[in-house]
Design a protein around this motif. Structure first.
Motif, short mmCIF file in Angstrom:
data_model
loop_
_atom_site.label_atom_id
_atom_site.label_comp_id
_atom_site.label_asym_id
_atom_site.label_seq_id
_atom_site.Cartn_x
_atom_site.Cartn_y
_atom_site.Cartn_z
N GLU A 139 -8.03 15.44 11.08
CA GLU A 139 -7.74 14.24 10.30
C GLU A 139 -9.02 13.79 9.61
O GLU A 139 -10.11 13.93 10.16
N LEU A 140 -8.86 13.32 8.39
CA LEU A 140 -9.97 12.76 7.64
C LEU A 140 -9.91 11.26 7.79
O LEU A 140 -8.88 10.64 7.52
N GLY A 142 1.56 6.35 3.63
CA GLY A 142 2.92 6.59 4.09
C GLY A 142 2.95 7.91 4.85
O GLY A 142 3.71 8.09 5.77
N GLU A 143 2.06 8.83 4.42
CA GLU A 143 1.87 10.10 5.13
C GLU A 143 0.63 9.99 6.01
O GLU A 143 0.13 10.97 6.52
N THR A 144 0.12 8.78 6.18
CA THR A 144 -1.14 8.54 6.87
C THR A 144 -0.91 7.61 8.06
O THR A 144 0.15 7.03 8.23
N LEU A 151 0.81 -1.22 0.00
CA LEU A 151 0.00 0.00 0.00
C LEU A 151 0.84 1.27 0.00
O LEU A 151 0.41 2.32 -0.45
N ALA A 152 2.08 1.16 0.50
CA ALA A 152 2.94 2.34 0.67
C ALA A 152 3.16 3.06 -0.65
O ALA A 152 3.41 2.44 -1.69
N GLY A 153 3.02 4.39 -0.61
CA GLY A 153 3.28 5.23 -1.78
C GLY A 153 2.09 5.43 -2.70
O GLY A 153 2.15 6.23 -3.62
#
Length: 89
Positions: free
Chosen positions: A57-58, A24-26, A6-8
């Motif tokens: 945060e969403l 990755g930013e989550t 899932l990363a990226g």
């Protein structure tokens, strides 16, 4: 699917084509018992409150994911009813 796969990947809302963020930013909410992902938590910029910045945060429930591709994750979110959480830093 493994977490590393899932990363990226970019997260795109199918309803309005908005880019919501990148894995990755989550953060991920994971069920302690099953190890399954319950939701993706995307950071949002908030208002400044004196010395503290209000962050939002969403929250994207796993059930909202419609398709996981090679580069993107397509989600279906109704932006009329955003699911935001708030916290202070």
């Amino acid at each position: 699917m493994r977490l590393g796969e899932l990363a990226g990947k970019e997260i795109i809302n199918i309803n309005d084509g908005a880019r919501l963020g990148v894995i990755g930013e989550t953060d991920l909410a994971i069920d302690d018992e099953t190890g399954q992902i319950k939701s993706i938590i995307l950071p949002r910029k908030g208002n400044m409150l004196g010395l503290f910045a209000e962050k939002q945060e969403l929250i994207v429930p796993w059930e909202s994911i419609k398709k996981i591709g090679f580069e993107v994750i397509i989600v279906e979110l109704d932006q009329a009813i955003p699911r935001y959480g708030k916290y202070l830093v």
